[in-house]
Design a protein around this motif. Sequence first.
Motif, PDB file in Angstrom:
ATOM      1  N   SER A   7       0.831  -1.199   0.000  1.00  0.00           N
ATOM      2  CA  SER A   7       0.000   0.000   0.000  1.00  0.00           C
ATOM      3  C   SER A   7       0.865   1.248   0.000  1.00  0.00           C
ATOM      4  CB  SER A   7      -0.894  -0.006   1.244  1.00  0.00           C
ATOM      5  OG  SER A   7      -1.597   1.204   1.358  1.00  0.00           O
ATOM      6  N   PRO A   8       0.401   2.338  -0.634  1.00  0.00           N
ATOM      7  CA  PRO A   8       1.127   3.616  -0.563  1.00  0.00           C
ATOM      8  C   PRO A   8       0.757   4.422   0.682  1.00  0.00           C
ATOM      9  CG  PRO A   8      -0.690   3.830  -2.062  1.00  0.00           C
ATOM     10  CD  PRO A   8      -0.672   2.389  -1.604  1.00  0.00           C
ATOM     11  N   PHE A   9      -0.143   3.906   1.509  1.00  0.00           N
ATOM     12  CA  PHE A   9      -0.606   4.634   2.685  1.00  0.00           C
ATOM     13  C   PHE A   9       0.109   4.141   3.929  1.00  0.00           C
ATOM     14  CE2 PHE A   9      -4.131   4.522  -0.363  1.00  0.00           C
ATOM     15  CZ  PHE A   9      -4.204   5.872  -0.627  1.00  0.00           C
ATOM     16  N   ASN A  10       0.449   5.067   4.809  1.00  0.00           N
ATOM     17  CA  ASN A  10       1.202   4.755   6.011  1.00  0.00           C
ATOM     18  C   ASN A  10       0.233   4.435   7.147  1.00  0.00           C
ATOM     19  OD1 ASN A  10       3.159   4.474   7.920  1.00  0.00           O
ATOM     20  ND2 ASN A  10       3.658   6.646   8.041  1.00  0.00           N
ATOM     21  N   HIS A  11       0.188   3.173   7.561  1.00  0.00           N
ATOM     22  CA  HIS A  11      -0.626   2.725   8.690  1.00  0.00           C
ATOM     23  C   HIS A  11       0.309   2.209   9.769  1.00  0.00           C
ATOM     24  CE1 HIS A  11      -4.343   2.992   6.376  1.00  0.00           C
ATOM     25  NE2 HIS A  11      -3.732   2.370   5.388  1.00  0.00           N
ATOM     26  N   GLU A  12      -0.187   2.127  10.975  1.00  0.00           N
ATOM     27  CA  GLU A  12       0.613   1.643  12.092  1.00  0.00           C
ATOM     28  C   GLU A  12       0.244   0.197  12.415  1.00  0.00           C
ATOM     29  OE1 GLU A  12       3.143   3.278  13.345  1.00  0.00           O
ATOM     30  OE2 GLU A  12       2.684   4.906  11.959  1.00  0.00           O
ATOM     31  N   VAL A  13       1.174  -0.507  13.074  1.00  0.00           N
ATOM     32  CA  VAL A  13       0.943  -1.888  13.503  1.00  0.00           C
ATOM     33  C   VAL A  13      -0.232  -1.885  14.479  1.00  0.00           C
ATOM     34  CG1 VAL A  13       1.921  -3.845  14.748  1.00  0.00           C
ATOM     35  CG2 VAL A  13       3.344  -2.536  13.176  1.00  0.00           C
ATOM     36  N   GLY A  14      -1.138  -2.817  14.296  1.00  0.00           N
ATOM     37  CA  GLY A  14      -2.346  -2.888  15.110  1.00  0.00           C
ATOM     38  C   GLY A  14      -3.538  -2.228  14.436  1.00  0.00           C
ATOM     39  N   GLY A  15      -3.292  -1.463  13.380  1.00  0.00           N
ATOM     40  CA  GLY A  15      -4.366  -0.822  12.633  1.00  0.00           C
ATOM     41  C   GLY A  15      -5.050  -1.820  11.703  1.00  0.00           C
ATOM     42  N   VAL A  16      -5.981  -1.328  10.903  1.00  0.00           N
ATOM     43  CA  VAL A  16      -6.746  -2.183  10.010  1.00  0.00           C
ATOM     44  C   VAL A  16      -6.541  -1.732   8.566  1.00  0.00           C
ATOM     45  CG1 VAL A  16      -9.061  -2.981   9.410  1.00  0.00           C
ATOM     46  CG2 VAL A  16      -8.459  -2.631  11.789  1.00  0.00           C
ATOM     47  N   VAL A  17      -6.220  -2.686   7.689  1.00  0.00           N
ATOM     48  CA  VAL A  17      -6.091  -2.443   6.257  1.00  0.00           C
ATOM     49  C   VAL A  17      -6.939  -3.484   5.547  1.00  0.00           C
ATOM     50  CG1 VAL A  17      -4.515  -2.434   4.293  1.00  0.00           C
ATOM     51  CG2 VAL A  17      -3.754  -1.531   6.467  1.00  0.00           C
ATOM     52  N   GLU A  18      -7.863  -3.046   4.700  1.00  0.00           N
ATOM     53  CA  GLU A  18      -8.746  -3.937   3.934  1.00  0.00           C
ATOM     54  C   GLU A  18      -9.446  -4.949   4.829  1.00  0.00           C
ATOM     55  OE1 GLU A  18      -6.706  -5.705   0.646  1.00  0.00           O
ATOM     56  OE2 GLU A  18      -5.950  -3.784  -0.081  1.00  0.00           O
ATOM     57  N   GLY A  19      -9.829  -4.534   6.019  1.00  0.00           N
ATOM     58  CA  GLY A  19     -10.558  -5.401   6.932  1.00  0.00           C
ATOM     59  C   GLY A  19      -9.690  -6.402   7.675  1.00  0.00           C
ATOM     60  N   CYS A  20      -8.368  -6.275   7.582  1.00  0.00           N
ATOM     61  CA  CYS A  20      -7.438  -7.196   8.237  1.00  0.00           C
ATOM     62  C   CYS A  20      -6.567  -6.410   9.220  1.00  0.00           C
ATOM     63  CB  CYS A  20      -6.554  -7.886   7.206  1.00  0.00           C
ATOM     64  SG  CYS A  20      -7.473  -8.737   5.919  1.00  0.00           S
ATOM     65  N   THR A  21      -6.168  -7.055  10.308  1.00  0.00           N
ATOM     66  CA  THR A  21      -5.351  -6.415  11.330  1.00  0.00           C
ATOM     67  C   THR A  21      -3.874  -6.500  10.962  1.00  0.00           C
ATOM     68  OG1 THR A  21      -6.974  -7.088  12.978  1.00  0.00           O
ATOM     69  CG2 THR A  21      -4.849  -6.350  13.797  1.00  0.00           C
ATOM     70  N   ILE A  22      -3.153  -5.379  11.069  1.00  0.00           N
ATOM     71  CA  ILE A  22      -1.736  -5.325  10.717  1.00  0.00           C
ATOM     72  C   ILE A  22      -0.911  -5.951  11.832  1.00  0.00           C
ATOM     73  CG2 ILE A  22       0.215  -3.809  10.219  1.00  0.00           C
ATOM     74  CD1 ILE A  22      -1.827  -1.765   9.163  1.00  0.00           C
ATOM     75  N   ILE A  23      -0.049  -6.906  11.444  1.00  0.00           N
ATOM     76  CA  ILE A  23       0.848  -7.573  12.377  1.00  0.00           C
ATOM     77  C   ILE A  23       2.258  -6.996  12.261  1.00  0.00           C
ATOM     78  CG2 ILE A  23       1.894  -9.777  13.008  1.00  0.00           C
ATOM     79  CD1 ILE A  23      -0.556 -11.117  11.786  1.00  0.00           C
ATOM     80  N   GLU A  24       2.690  -6.730  11.033  1.00  0.00           N
ATOM     81  CA  GLU A  24       4.060  -6.278  10.775  1.00  0.00           C
ATOM     82  C   GLU A  24       4.048  -5.279   9.633  1.00  0.00           C
ATOM     83  OE1 GLU A  24       7.877  -8.452   8.829  1.00  0.00           O
ATOM     84  OE2 GLU A  24       6.844  -9.569  10.408  1.00  0.00           O
ATOM     85  N   LYS A  25       4.961  -4.302   9.706  1.00  0.00           N
ATOM     86  CA  LYS A  25       5.048  -3.258   8.679  1.00  0.00           C
ATOM     87  C   LYS A  25       6.487  -3.170   8.191  1.00  0.00           C
ATOM     88  CE  LYS A  25       4.920   1.783   8.562  1.00  0.00           C
ATOM     89  NZ  LYS A  25       4.551   2.951   9.336  1.00  0.00           N
ATOM     90  N   ARG A  26       6.671  -3.129   6.850  1.00  0.00           N
ATOM     91  CA  ARG A  26       7.993  -2.934   6.246  1.00  0.00           C
ATOM     92  C   ARG A  26       7.919  -1.779   5.264  1.00  0.00           C
ATOM     93  NH1 ARG A  26      10.295  -8.072   3.465  1.00  0.00           N
ATOM     94  NH2 ARG A  26       8.456  -7.588   2.270  1.00  0.00           N
ATOM     95  N   VAL A  27       8.952  -0.939   5.258  1.00  0.00           N
ATOM     96  CA  VAL A  27       9.027   0.179   4.310  1.00  0.00           C
ATOM     97  C   VAL A  27       9.762  -0.324   3.072  1.00  0.00           C
ATOM     98  CG1 VAL A  27       9.879   2.502   3.900  1.00  0.00           C
ATOM     99  CG2 VAL A  27       9.060   1.861   6.171  1.00  0.00           C
ATOM    100  N   ILE A  28       9.094  -0.320   1.927  1.00  0.00           N
ATOM    101  CA  ILE A  28       9.699  -0.753   0.667  1.00  0.00           C
ATOM    102  C   ILE A  28      10.410   0.426   0.014  1.00  0.00           C
ATOM    103  CG2 ILE A  28       9.239  -1.754  -1.595  1.00  0.00           C
ATOM    104  CD1 ILE A  28       8.756  -3.633   0.798  1.00  0.00           C
ATOM    105  N   ILE A  29       9.712   1.542  -0.143  1.00  0.00           N
ATOM    106  CA  ILE A  29      10.297   2.771  -0.677  1.00  0.00           C
ATOM    107  C   ILE A  29       9.978   3.876   0.334  1.00  0.00           C
ATOM    108  CG2 ILE A  29      10.295   4.440  -2.556  1.00  0.00           C
ATOM    109  CD1 ILE A  29       9.226   2.222  -4.374  1.00  0.00           C
TER     110      ILE A  29
END
Length: 91
Positions: A7-29
């Motif tokens: 995704s191009p949007f910056n979300h935090e761990v524990g947030g929700v993306v597409e109805g799913c809970t974020i477990i881990e976040k990696r910066v690609i660019i």
Amino acid sequence: MTKTIRSPFNHEVGGVVEGCTIIEKRVIIPPDPVERRRGVYDYLVNVPPAPMGGRAAKATHAAPAAAAGSAGFTRATPDEMGAVIRRVGRR
């Protein structure tokens, strides 16, 4: 079950993306404010289990829609579209 979402949007761990809970976040660019460019992020998300039921669940959801009297979708006629339709003769 988990899956990866880019995704191009910056979300935090524990947030929700597409109805799913974020477990881990990696910066690609990383984002670049000078060029006004957003970053690109990969999120490892926990997917909620799909509801069980198969055909029975689908059939019960379709019945109320038909009972409500919905006419469904019909194609627009040329008069409704307001465009000119030209027929090309044989060549």
